[in-house]
Design an enzyme around this catalytic site. Structure first.
Site, PDB file in Angstrom:
ATOM      1  N   THR A 217       0.884  -1.277   0.122  1.00 39.61           N
ATOM      2  CA  THR A 217       0.120  -0.067   0.017  1.00 39.61           C
ATOM      3  C   THR A 217       0.768   1.299   0.126  1.00 39.61           C
ATOM      4  O   THR A 217       0.281   2.171  -0.470  1.00 39.61           O
ATOM      5  CB  THR A 217      -1.008   0.068   1.378  1.00 39.61           C
ATOM      6  OG1 THR A 217      -0.289  -0.039   2.361  1.00 39.61           O
ATOM      7  CG2 THR A 217      -1.908  -1.225   1.030  1.00 39.61           C
ATOM      8  N   LEU A 263      -3.014   5.376  -0.516  1.00 40.72           N
ATOM      9  CA  LEU A 263      -4.289   4.942  -0.239  1.00 40.72           C
ATOM     10  C   LEU A 263      -4.126   3.629  -0.087  1.00 40.72           C
ATOM     11  O   LEU A 263      -4.643   2.684  -0.890  1.00 40.72           O
ATOM     12  CB  LEU A 263      -5.056   5.211  -1.616  1.00 40.72           C
ATOM     13  CG  LEU A 263      -5.255   6.713  -2.083  1.00 40.72           C
ATOM     14  CD1 LEU A 263      -6.192   6.816  -3.249  1.00 40.72           C
ATOM     15  CD2 LEU A 263      -5.764   7.592  -0.839  1.00 40.72           C
ATOM     16  N   HIS A 264      -4.160   3.230   1.348  1.00 39.43           N
ATOM     17  CA  HIS A 264      -3.927   1.934   1.713  1.00 39.43           C
ATOM     18  C   HIS A 264      -5.383   0.914   1.591  1.00 39.43           C
ATOM     19  O   HIS A 264      -5.162   0.061   0.646  1.00 39.43           O
ATOM     20  CB  HIS A 264      -3.715   2.015   3.050  1.00 39.43           C
ATOM     21  CG  HIS A 264      -2.451   2.633   3.608  1.00 39.43           C
ATOM     22  ND1 HIS A 264      -0.993   2.423   3.429  1.00 39.43           N
ATOM     23  CD2 HIS A 264      -2.389   3.661   4.104  1.00 39.43           C
ATOM     24  CE1 HIS A 264      -0.431   3.316   3.886  1.00 39.43           C
ATOM     25  NE2 HIS A 264      -1.066   4.366   4.248  1.00 39.43           N
ATOM     26  N   ASP A 265      -6.428   1.502   1.779  1.00 37.32           N
ATOM     27  CA  ASP A 265      -7.447   0.597   1.718  1.00 37.32           C
ATOM     28  C   ASP A 265      -8.150   0.494   0.433  1.00 37.32           C
ATOM     29  O   ASP A 265      -8.611  -0.554   0.086  1.00 37.32           O
ATOM     30  CB  ASP A 265      -8.624   1.107   2.744  1.00 37.32           C
ATOM     31  CG  ASP A 265      -8.224   1.101   4.425  1.00 37.32           C
ATOM     32  OD1 ASP A 265      -7.465   0.213   4.728  1.00 37.32           O
ATOM     33  OD2 ASP A 265      -8.918   1.959   4.986  1.00 37.32           O
TER      34      ASP A 265
END
Length: 348
Positions: A217, A263-265
């Site tokens: 991520t 933008l991890h999720d």
């Protein structure tokens, strides 16, 4: 804050009566989330996707308190035009004492100052754990879980129903890291926030568990040109994403001198739409539940190791350009040409 809870249909039928044509052929998913700026974008992405069916959203305290994450979830679903998606409040506190929300990153409201809009939608009064176990039992082998916050609700479902693990088809979670953490030198926030819950989930024996952690991520960085594109597209969704990510960029710049944010999720969410956005390796993952490395995901790659058994697939990297093509063209299909030009320039 009032989360506007009301009664709904039985847990195993919620969301089916308002189903859209053809959606019975799509992958069933339940999103477990704590919005959170990047959680909100992940929700918007999956709400816009034609290849998945969101059977429900469960909320968990993490980035901010439970009342706020539930209110934020309702706000985002309304923005996406998905008032058909039921929301179930879950655990408000980590099973580990002393954990605090991440207000310094996401703002005191979880959405960088944009999360206090009152939603007309109402959350269900069925607890998240009851919905998770009942819905998986009603649709064995069909439901994919997408936990993108602390794993408190998922661990509680594992412990509440001995059949839950077998009933779930797949778990794709955002959390952990093979390398450095972001909450401590060795721990990522979601697993650090409730390491006991993470240990329960990774030890449960899910048939298909994918860990999308920081090693991947951190490559999902929102480049300045993409941020400007969001502003120029000038839709309600693009303006919202542009606005909430501005505070994310401010935090990244103050901490690391970068004019970009990760933008991890949304990367974990995009994996459900296009698995090629990440590379994975089989691994045995264990969670350190106490001590100075509390919350660390200890990753042991199993390929080529005689007798080694994997309990997960771990993301090792991301195809950043592919990810942003998936994200932006799903959200804004009318702007494919300009999206392609900007993505090709920013991630060449």
């Amino acid at each position: 804050m009032d989360t506007n809870v009301q009664s709904g249909p039985p847990a195993d039928t919620v969301g089916l009566s308002q189903d859209r044509p053809g959606r019975h052929l799509m992958r069933r998913i339940i999103i477990d989330t704590d919005p959170g700026i990047d959680d909100a974008i992940a929700l918007l992405l999956l709400c816009a996707a034609d290849s998945v069916r969101i059977d429900g959203v469960t909320t968990v305290g993490g980035n901010v308190d439970l009342d706020l994450v539930t209110a934020n979830t309702l706000t985002v679903l309304e923005l996406a035009g998905r008032t058909d998606v039921p929301v179930y409040p879950g655990a408000g506190r980590s099973s580990t004492d002393g954990r605090e929300p991440s207000a310094d990153v996401h703002g005191v409201d979880g959405l960088g100052g944009l999360g206090r809009t009152a939603a007309a939608m109402r959350a269900r009064d069925t607890p998240a754990v009851d919905f998770l176990t009942a819905h998986a039992a009603a649709h064995p082998g069909e439901v994919t879980l997408l936990p993108i916050g602390p794993l408190t609700n998922i661990a509680a479902a594992v412990e509440a129903d001995p059949a839950f693990v077998e009933n779930v088809a797949s778990v794709v979670l955002m959390g952990g890291a093979e390398g450095a953490g972001n909450m401590t030198p060795s721990a990522e926030f979601n697993l650090w926030y409730d390491p006991r819950a993470a240990d329960v989930v990774f030890s449960a024996g899910f048939a298909d568990l994918i860990m999308v952690g920081l090693d991947a991520t951190r490559q999902a960085d929102l480049a300045p040109g993409v941020g400007e594109l969001l502003r120029l597209l000038d839709t309600p969704v693009s303006r919202f994403i542009h606005a909430i990510t501005r505070s994310y960029v401010d935090v990244a710049f103050a901490a690391h001198g970068r004019l970009a944010c990760d933008l991890h999720d949304p990367l974990a969410a995009a994996f459900l739409l296009d698995p090629a956005v990440i590379a994975t390796v089989p691994a045995d993952v264990s969670i350190t539940v106490d001590g100075e490395h509390e919350g660390r995901s200890v990753v042991t790659r199993t390929a080529g190791v005689p007798g080694a058994t994997a309990n997960a697939r771990v993301a090792t990297g991301a195809d950043t350009a592919r990810f942003y093509r998936v994200l932006l063209t799903t959200l804004f299909p009318e702007s494919v040409d300009v999206i392609e030009r900007v993505v090709a320039h920013e991630y060449r």
